[in-house]
Design a protein around this motif. Structure first.
Motif, short mmCIF file in Angstrom:
data_model
loop_
_atom_site.label_atom_id
_atom_site.label_comp_id
_atom_site.label_asym_id
_atom_site.label_seq_id
_atom_site.Cartn_x
_atom_site.Cartn_y
_atom_site.Cartn_z
N SER A 123 -1.08 10.19 7.81
CA SER A 123 -0.36 9.16 7.51
C SER A 123 -1.65 7.89 7.59
O SER A 123 -1.28 6.58 7.28
CB SER A 123 0.64 8.81 8.32
N ILE B 167 0.71 -1.01 -0.10
CA ILE B 167 -0.03 0.11 -0.03
C ILE B 167 0.94 1.32 0.07
O ILE B 167 0.72 2.18 -0.86
CB ILE B 167 -0.89 0.13 1.26
N ALA B 168 1.99 1.20 0.81
CA ALA B 168 2.70 2.25 0.72
C ALA B 168 3.46 2.73 -0.67
O ALA B 168 3.54 3.79 -0.92
CB ALA B 168 4.09 2.21 1.74
N VAL C 89 -4.38 4.10 -9.93
CA VAL C 89 -3.88 5.01 -9.01
C VAL C 89 -4.78 6.40 -9.36
O VAL C 89 -4.59 6.92 -10.33
CB VAL C 89 -2.54 5.50 -8.66
N ARG D 228 0.70 4.34 -2.76
CA ARG D 228 0.50 5.88 -2.72
C ARG D 228 1.57 6.38 -3.09
O ARG D 228 1.53 7.74 -3.39
CB ARG D 228 0.56 6.07 -0.87
N GLN E 138 -6.48 12.63 -1.73
CA GLN E 138 -5.74 11.46 -1.18
C GLN E 138 -5.60 10.25 -2.33
O GLN E 138 -6.64 10.32 -3.06
CB GLN E 138 -6.38 10.87 0.14
N ARG E 139 -4.35 9.71 -2.42
CA ARG E 139 -4.15 8.54 -3.52
C ARG E 139 -5.19 7.39 -3.06
O ARG E 139 -5.43 7.16 -1.92
CB ARG E 139 -2.90 7.95 -3.20
N VAL E 140 -5.91 6.96 -4.30
CA VAL E 140 -7.03 5.85 -3.99
C VAL E 140 -6.38 4.83 -5.00
O VAL E 140 -5.85 5.26 -6.18
CB VAL E 140 -8.29 6.43 -4.13
N LEU F 77 -5.39 1.69 2.63
CA LEU F 77 -5.88 2.23 1.28
C LEU F 77 -7.43 2.32 0.85
O LEU F 77 -7.87 1.52 1.37
CB LEU F 77 -5.09 1.70 0.27
N ASP G 168 -4.69 8.06 6.66
CA ASP G 168 -6.05 8.10 5.86
C ASP G 168 -6.16 6.83 5.40
O ASP G 168 -5.38 5.79 5.24
CB ASP G 168 -5.27 8.82 4.60
#
Length: 328
Positions: free
Chosen positions: A240, A136-137, A199, A140, A205-207, A175, A242
């Motif tokens: 962080s 997930i990191a 992405v 993002r 925010q990134r989704v 995420l 989210d």
């Protein structure tokens, strides 16, 4: 007819069709047919599963065993199918070709399969492609529009919230996924899942958007971290947390409001306020008529919920059901 199966993990987007060939140069009159389909190996099993969708646009190559030159090229159709006809008898290497990949994803394996064609023979070839699995990191940090495959644990069932988002967690973070296609057999909280999508940006925010999901196995949701209301309102340190599942303890309801059919509670543990959204789609208990004297100013609760961004630098907490609220 002979049937062969393989799994090739290749780059995310495989394109191009080159319809060249040199079968006539082989000087062999007897021929056969090589056909098959390409699927997207969403769960990384390296074999075709019921949840694996067809993969169109894959470039499939055929070359003589022991030779470097490609004799034939085909492209899988909308149903993942491809076909080579009038293939001279002999031994060939058949593979999904990663050349021309359009995404930043890179090939993670390339396993050509040897096929032997006999006079009048038909050989079926089943192959799979997949994106490299990312944390997930890492997702993002990808550019917008990049395709990604991520594994994690579902924090709630699909379609719990009215905006149809799904949230997952792994050891690197949490995420949010949007526009998720329901998997076969459904999805429940605690399922280990694999998501494939692109992405995108939602509320700053990134989704992962336009998502295909596969359920791997049931498991357990990790323990949610305990935050202050001030920390929850900022999404944790620098946002962080989210999309994470978090807990609040002994918070006091100071105000309520109904917005777009959802009841919103302003709560605080003394460190600062945060808004709690009781999504009417999440639980019948969040819809009118509400329980008398429960979600009112002056009451205290222990809360669990998902941190969702407002798009203006703050976050709200969304419980997954009435079970996420315990009155003090």
């Amino acid at each position: 007819m002979k049937r062969l199966a393989f799994a090739v993990l290749a780059a995310a987007t495989l394109a191009g069709c080159d319809n060249g060939g040199a079968s006539s140069a082989l000087g062999v009159a007897a021929t056969g047919t090589v056909y098959g389909r390409v699927f997207y190996d969403i769960n990384g099993s390296r074999s075709f599963d019921a949840a694996d969708p067809a993969y169109p646009g894959a470039r499939v190559t055929l070359r003589l065993a022991g030779a470097a030159d490609t004799l034939r090229v085909a492209q899988s159709g909308a149903d993942g199918a491809f076909r080579f006809v009038d293939v001279p008898v002999g031994s060939y290497l058949l593979a999904v070709d990663s050349a021309g990949a359009a995404d930043s994803a890179r090939p993670v394996a390339q396993l050509p399969t040897v096929v032997s064609v006999l006079p009048g023979d038909s050989v079926e070839f089943i192959g799979g492609v997949s994106d490299p699995s990312r944390s997930i990191a890492e997702v993002r940090g990808l550019p917008l529009g990049a395709r990604a495959l991520v594994r994690g644990i579902a924090l709630h069932a699909l379609a719990v919230f009215s905006d149809t988002t799904l949230h997952l967690v792994d050891t690197s973070g949490a995420l949010r996924a949007s526009r998720v296609r329901p998997p076969l057999g459904g999805l429940t909280a605690g399922d280990s899942i694999v998501l494939r999508g692109r992405v995108a940006l939602r509320a700053g925010q990134r989704v992962l958007d336009d998502v295909t999901v596969a359920v791997v196995s049931p498991t357990f949701i990790p323990t949610a971290p305990l935050l202050t209301t001030a920390q929850a309102a900022t999404g944790g340190p620098f946002g962080s947390l989210d999309a994470a599942l978090v807990r609040l303890a002994n918070v006091l309801v100071s105000d309520t409001a109904t917005v777009a059919g959802d009841l919103r509670l302003t709560v605080s543990d003394g460190t600062g306020p945060v808004v709690v959204v009781l999504d009417r789609a999440a639980d019948p208990g969040f819809r009118p008529p509400l329980p008398t004297g429960l979600y009112v100013p002056g009451n205290r609760f222990d809360l669990t919920g998902i941190l969702v961004p407002t798009g203006t630098g703050t976050w709200r907490l969304k419980p997954r059901s009435s079970l996420d609220l315990t009155r003090r």
